[in-house]
Motif scaffolding. Structure first.
Motif, PDB file in Angstrom:
ATOM      1  N   GLU A   2       0.797  -1.013  -0.017  1.00 32.28           N
ATOM      2  CA  GLU A   2      -0.075   0.035   0.011  1.00 32.28           C
ATOM      3  C   GLU A   2       0.819   1.105  -0.124  1.00 32.28           C
ATOM      4  O   GLU A   2       1.729   1.463   0.935  1.00 32.28           O
ATOM      5  CB  GLU A   2      -0.840   0.065   1.489  1.00 32.28           C
ATOM      6  N   LEU A   3       1.051   1.943  -0.973  1.00 30.54           N
ATOM      7  CA  LEU A   3       1.696   3.359  -1.236  1.00 30.54           C
ATOM      8  C   LEU A   3       0.735   4.437  -0.899  1.00 30.54           C
ATOM      9  O   LEU A   3      -0.363   4.575  -1.858  1.00 30.54           O
ATOM     10  CB  LEU A   3       2.440   3.276  -2.559  1.00 30.54           C
ATOM     11  N   THR A   4       0.824   5.385  -0.139  1.00 31.73           N
ATOM     12  CA  THR A   4       0.241   6.607   0.020  1.00 31.73           C
ATOM     13  C   THR A   4       1.255   7.864   0.140  1.00 31.73           C
ATOM     14  O   THR A   4       2.260   7.983   0.172  1.00 31.73           O
ATOM     15  CB  THR A   4      -0.430   6.748   1.427  1.00 31.73           C
ATOM     16  N   SER A   5       0.448   9.030  -0.382  1.00 29.92           N
ATOM     17  CA  SER A   5       1.347  10.298  -0.344  1.00 29.92           C
ATOM     18  C   SER A   5       0.280  11.254   0.183  1.00 29.92           C
ATOM     19  O   SER A   5      -0.987  11.092  -0.425  1.00 29.92           O
ATOM     20  CB  SER A   5       1.849  10.625  -1.722  1.00 29.92           C
ATOM     21  N   GLY A   6       0.584  12.056   1.047  1.00 28.86           N
ATOM     22  CA  GLY A   6      -0.501  13.077   1.803  1.00 28.86           C
ATOM     23  C   GLY A   6      -1.750  12.498   2.214  1.00 28.86           C
ATOM     24  O   GLY A   6      -2.718  13.100   2.136  1.00 28.86           O
ATOM     25  N   GLY A   7      -1.588  11.105   2.715  1.00 28.97           N
ATOM     26  CA  GLY A   7      -3.082  10.268   3.134  1.00 28.97           C
ATOM     27  C   GLY A   7      -3.816   9.674   2.075  1.00 28.97           C
ATOM     28  O   GLY A   7      -4.541   9.038   2.394  1.00 28.97           O
ATOM     29  N   ALA A   8      -3.280  10.106   0.837  1.00 26.54           N
ATOM     30  CA  ALA A   8      -3.921   9.430  -0.145  1.00 26.54           C
ATOM     31  C   ALA A   8      -3.194   8.132  -0.883  1.00 26.54           C
ATOM     32  O   ALA A   8      -2.102   8.316  -1.089  1.00 26.54           O
ATOM     33  CB  ALA A   8      -4.214  10.346  -1.530  1.00 26.54           C
ATOM     34  N   GLU A   9      -4.237   7.394  -1.143  1.00 27.81           N
ATOM     35  CA  GLU A   9      -3.405   6.111  -1.837  1.00 27.81           C
ATOM     36  C   GLU A   9      -2.979   6.209  -3.167  1.00 27.81           C
ATOM     37  O   GLU A   9      -3.774   6.750  -3.965  1.00 27.81           O
ATOM     38  CB  GLU A   9      -4.348   4.998  -1.600  1.00 27.81           C
ATOM     39  N   ILE A  10      -1.848   5.734  -3.525  1.00 31.34           N
ATOM     40  CA  ILE A  10      -1.259   5.561  -4.962  1.00 31.34           C
ATOM     41  C   ILE A  10      -1.760   4.544  -5.643  1.00 31.34           C
ATOM     42  O   ILE A  10      -1.245   3.463  -5.107  1.00 31.34           O
ATOM     43  CB  ILE A  10       0.099   5.886  -4.864  1.00 31.34           C
ATOM     44  N   PRO A  11      -2.610   4.526  -6.519  1.00 30.47           N
ATOM     45  CA  PRO A  11      -2.937   3.240  -7.357  1.00 30.47           C
ATOM     46  C   PRO A  11      -1.981   2.486  -7.924  1.00 30.47           C
ATOM     47  O   PRO A  11      -0.934   2.874  -8.390  1.00 30.47           O
ATOM     48  CB  PRO A  11      -4.035   3.532  -8.181  1.00 30.47           C
ATOM     49  N   TYR A  12      -1.994   1.006  -7.728  1.00 32.26           N
ATOM     50  CA  TYR A  12      -0.925   0.187  -8.351  1.00 32.26           C
ATOM     51  C   TYR A  12      -1.296   0.508  -9.975  1.00 32.26           C
ATOM     52  O   TYR A  12      -2.656   0.175 -10.263  1.00 32.26           O
ATOM     53  CB  TYR A  12      -1.316  -1.164  -7.921  1.00 32.26           C
ATOM     54  N   THR A  13      -0.426   0.374 -10.886  1.00 30.49           N
ATOM     55  CA  THR A  13      -0.616   0.485 -12.417  1.00 30.49           C
ATOM     56  C   THR A  13       0.004  -0.719 -13.204  1.00 30.49           C
ATOM     57  O   THR A  13      -0.177  -0.517 -14.193  1.00 30.49           O
ATOM     58  CB  THR A  13      -0.092   1.785 -13.126  1.00 30.49           C
TER      59      THR A  13
END
Length: 95
Positions: A2-13
């Motif tokens: 699970e990758l997040t930045s600023g509390g928002a999840e970065i989707p797996y592409t």
């Protein structure tokens, strides 16, 4: 992961792959007290194009764990998964 930045999840592409039963070569022997390491390039499957702080958390675990090398490979319906307890990693991307 699970990758997040600023509390928002970065989707797996990256590609979504359905795995079949493993072969013997798909297992890694780790001796007692030993460790296993791997290197991955997250930028291949996550958008890390914006500068900032990212947080990476391991959400999966080992798919199959056994102390009996003679028991592998075994079909997925007989796997014995084991969770992993990994600390969160902070990644800083600079522009």
């Amino acid at each position: 992961f699970e990758l997040t930045s600023g509390g928002a999840e970065i989707p797996y592409t990256g590609p979504m792959v359905k795995r079949g039963d493993p072969g013997r070569e798909d297992y890694t022997e780790i001796p007692a007290g030993g460790k296993a390491e791997a290197t991955v390039d997250l930028s291949l499957v996550y958008d890390l194009g914006k500068p900032g702080t990212y947080r990476l958390r391991v959400t999966g675990g080992l798919q199959d764990l056994t102390a009996d090398l003679g028991a592998v490979p075994r079909p997925r319906d007989r796997h014995e998964p084991e969770p992993l307890d990994c600390p969160e990693i902070e990644i800083n991307v600079r522009g």
